[in-house]
Design a protein around this motif. Structure first.
Motif, short mmCIF file in Angstrom:
data_model
loop_
_atom_site.label_atom_id
_atom_site.label_comp_id
_atom_site.label_asym_id
_atom_site.label_seq_id
_atom_site.Cartn_x
_atom_site.Cartn_y
_atom_site.Cartn_z
N SER A 1 36.02 40.94 56.48
CA SER A 1 35.48 40.33 57.70
C SER A 1 35.30 41.37 58.79
CB SER A 1 36.42 39.23 58.20
OG SER A 1 36.52 38.18 57.27
N GLN A 2 34.23 41.21 59.56
CA GLN A 2 34.00 42.06 60.73
C GLN A 2 34.55 41.43 61.99
OE1 GLN A 2 29.85 43.14 60.95
NE2 GLN A 2 29.71 43.47 58.74
N SER A 3 34.68 40.09 61.97
CA SER A 3 35.25 39.36 63.09
C SER A 3 36.28 38.38 62.54
CB SER A 3 34.15 38.62 63.87
OG SER A 3 34.69 37.84 64.91
N LEU A 4 37.47 38.34 63.17
CA LEU A 4 38.56 37.51 62.64
C LEU A 4 39.30 36.84 63.77
CD1 LEU A 4 40.38 36.61 60.25
CD2 LEU A 4 41.70 38.71 60.62
N THR A 5 39.54 35.53 63.63
CA THR A 5 40.39 34.78 64.55
C THR A 5 41.66 34.41 63.81
OG1 THR A 5 38.53 33.88 65.81
CG2 THR A 5 40.60 32.69 65.94
N LEU A 6 42.82 34.75 64.39
CA LEU A 6 44.08 34.62 63.68
C LEU A 6 45.19 34.30 64.67
CD1 LEU A 6 44.88 35.16 60.64
CD2 LEU A 6 45.72 37.38 61.42
N CYS A 7 46.18 33.51 64.24
CA CYS A 7 47.35 33.26 65.07
C CYS A 7 48.53 34.09 64.56
CB CYS A 7 47.70 31.78 65.10
SG CYS A 7 48.22 31.13 63.50
N LYS A 8 49.49 34.31 65.43
CA LYS A 8 50.65 35.13 65.08
C LYS A 8 51.39 34.54 63.89
CE LYS A 8 55.31 36.13 66.57
NZ LYS A 8 56.38 35.68 67.47
N TRP A 9 51.56 33.21 63.87
CA TRP A 9 52.31 32.59 62.78
C TRP A 9 51.71 32.93 61.43
CZ3 TRP A 9 50.35 29.18 59.18
CH2 TRP A 9 51.28 28.68 58.27
N SER B 1 39.24 50.19 62.21
CA SER B 1 37.91 50.19 62.83
C SER B 1 37.79 49.22 64.00
CB SER B 1 36.85 49.84 61.77
OG SER B 1 36.89 50.73 60.68
N ILE B 2 38.92 48.72 64.49
CA ILE B 2 38.87 47.70 65.53
C ILE B 2 38.24 48.24 66.81
CG2 ILE B 2 41.14 48.19 66.51
CD1 ILE B 2 39.76 44.68 65.82
N GLU B 3 37.39 47.43 67.46
CA GLU B 3 36.70 47.83 68.69
C GLU B 3 37.01 46.89 69.85
OE1 GLU B 3 32.60 47.89 67.71
OE2 GLU B 3 32.74 49.65 66.38
N ARG B 4 37.14 45.59 69.55
CA ARG B 4 37.35 44.61 70.62
C ARG B 4 38.48 43.67 70.22
NH1 ARG B 4 31.95 41.60 71.90
NH2 ARG B 4 33.02 41.13 73.85
N HIS C 1 36.01 44.71 63.20
CA HIS C 1 35.64 45.28 64.50
C HIS C 1 36.11 44.42 65.67
CE1 HIS C 1 33.30 48.27 62.46
NE2 HIS C 1 32.47 47.38 61.95
N GLU C 2 36.25 43.11 65.44
CA GLU C 2 36.58 42.21 66.55
C GLU C 2 37.69 41.26 66.12
OE1 GLU C 2 33.44 40.56 69.18
OE2 GLU C 2 34.12 38.63 68.40
N LEU C 3 38.72 41.15 66.96
CA LEU C 3 39.87 40.29 66.67
C LEU C 3 40.09 39.32 67.81
CD1 LEU C 3 42.49 39.56 65.09
CD2 LEU C 3 43.64 41.33 66.44
N CYS C 4 40.25 38.04 67.47
CA CYS C 4 40.68 37.02 68.43
C CYS C 4 42.09 36.61 68.04
CB CYS C 4 39.72 35.83 68.41
SG CYS C 4 40.16 34.53 69.59
N TRP C 5 43.07 37.03 68.80
CA TRP C 5 44.49 36.85 68.48
C TRP C 5 45.05 35.70 69.32
CZ3 TRP C 5 47.72 38.90 64.89
CH2 TRP C 5 49.10 38.80 65.09
N ILE C 6 45.73 34.75 68.68
CA ILE C 6 46.24 33.55 69.35
C ILE C 6 47.76 33.57 69.30
CG2 ILE C 6 46.18 31.04 69.45
CD1 ILE C 6 43.57 31.24 67.77
N ASP C 7 48.39 33.40 70.46
CA ASP C 7 49.85 33.42 70.52
C ASP C 7 50.30 32.49 71.65
OD1 ASP C 7 52.47 34.10 70.00
OD2 ASP C 7 52.07 36.26 69.91
N ASN C 8 51.65 32.30 71.76
CA ASN C 8 52.15 31.41 72.80
C ASN C 8 52.85 32.16 73.93
OD1 ASN C 8 54.41 32.20 71.34
ND2 ASN C 8 55.47 30.25 71.65
#
Length: 355
Positions: free
Chosen positions: A258-266, A315-318, A289-296
């Motif tokens: 994946s080039q873009s990934l949305t993921l939670c800490k759990w 290779s992460i950019e954002r 390249h792009e990560l959307c990280w979800i946490d509390n």
């Protein structure tokens, strides 16, 4: 308007009003019932209403397919975009033909017949039509809401004719336990939201680029997954996890490219990290390249978890970070129906940072 001023538009004949409405963008036509009582009446007459009491799956599917194929945007008598098809006194489907070849189908049941848990297979025939008719509605995006055990076969039968389908969204299927989707070459984007009983998800689509899943995490298997570029997981602890039966290996293979990934800490701490620590020590998200990280929270332990993940992403950019302080630890990554999905827009709750 002056209340004494004559409303010439509302006084026009019904046929002429329907003709005028036929030129409006779909998003505008949805507001017609709110203009006046007269226009509410006009809108109700622009609705195709059909009844097939105790109809077979073939009869119901044929009625829906006929509504789609008979659509003609240039003919005011055939460009109605909304249909209600009643199966019995309490069960019906509302179908809306929207912009950009999008069709919305919502199923309603009054509870006269009990719904049961069900397994669902959706097969999309990918052959390209020999010729594209100027009339008829070509479905490229299909949104399905609240499909149940009594109606899923109707949808499966109808989808067989949607040979140009590229985007599929399934939401609110409360009794769905297993879903198989077979679209060898056509399906590009798949969203599955709020199906709380889901245990297994099996996808066969070599061109799939986006997978969006929200809800309890099931066992996921995707065949020929190397084109997947955008993976979005809004998940909480799933039933398979509680039974210690969730196999993370196939899912890691899915999101690895994946080039873009949305993921939670759990999901990272409980599933991904133990797996790569024990058996895949050289594992990396080398294309991410792009990560959307979800946490509390942004406590030190939470920050350490994020840093551990970033070490796997050369290779992460954002990085987008979403903090939901009012969500307990075990609920990290799960969003209520009021929340927006992870789009590049402002969230209704929580805080967000971009690094």
């Amino acid at each position: 308007m002056d209340k004494h001023e004559q409303d010439n538009l509302s006084s026009l004949p019904l046929e002429l009003l329907l003709y005028i409405i036929s030129f409006l963008p779909f998003e505008s036509t949805r507001l017609i019932p709110f203009v006046s009582k007269r226009f509410r009446s006009v809108w109700s007459q622009a609705l195709v209403l059909a009844h097939i009491p105790n109809g077979s799956i073939e009869e119901i599917s044929h009625a829906l397919t006929s509504f789609i194929h008979n659509f003609n945007e240039q003919d005011p008598s055939k460009n109605t975009r909304k249909m209600e098809l009643h199966f019995d006194k309490s069960t019906f489907v509302s179908t809306i033909l929207g912009l950009h070849n999008t069709m919305h189908m919502s199923f309603f049941s009054g509870g006269s017949k009990s719904e049961e848990s069900f397994c669902w297979r959706i097969e999309i025939k990918d052959q390209i039509p020999r010729r594209v008719e100027s009339k008829g509605f070509l479905v490229k995006t299909l949104c399905l809401d609240s499909v149940g055990s009594l109606t899923h076969e109707v949808v499966s039968s109808m989808v067989l004719d949607c040979s140009l389908l590229e985007n599929l969204k399934i939401c609110g299927c409360k009794d769905l336990t297993s879903l198989t989707i077979d679209s060898p070459t056509r399906l590009l984007n798949l969203s599955i939201l709020d199906c709380p009983k889901m245990r297994y998800l099996d996808i066969r689509s070599s061109k799939l680029k986006t997978l969006h899943y929200q809800g309890f995490l099931p066992s996921i298997k995707i065949h020929e997954h190397f084109n997947l570029t955008n993976a979005i997981f809004h998940v909480r602890k799933g039933p398979s996890y509680y039974n210690n039966a969730l196999e993370i290996g196939p899912l890691l293979l899915v999101i690895k490219n994946s080039q873009s990934l949305t993921l939670c800490k759990w999901m990272f701490e409980e599933l991904i990290k133990p797996s790569i620590s024990s058996s895949w020590t050289s594992f990396q998200f080398y294309k991410l390249h792009e990560l959307c990280w979800i946490d509390n929270s942004m406590k030190q332990e939470n920050i350490n978890s994020l840093i551990s993940f970033l070490k796997l992403c050369p290779s992460i950019e954002r990085i987008f970070i979403t903090i939901h302080e009012d969500i307990e630890e075990e609920h990290v990554g799960f969003f209520d129906e009021e929340d927006e999905v992870c789009e590049r827009s402002e969230w209704r709750r929580g805080q967000r940072a971009v690094l």
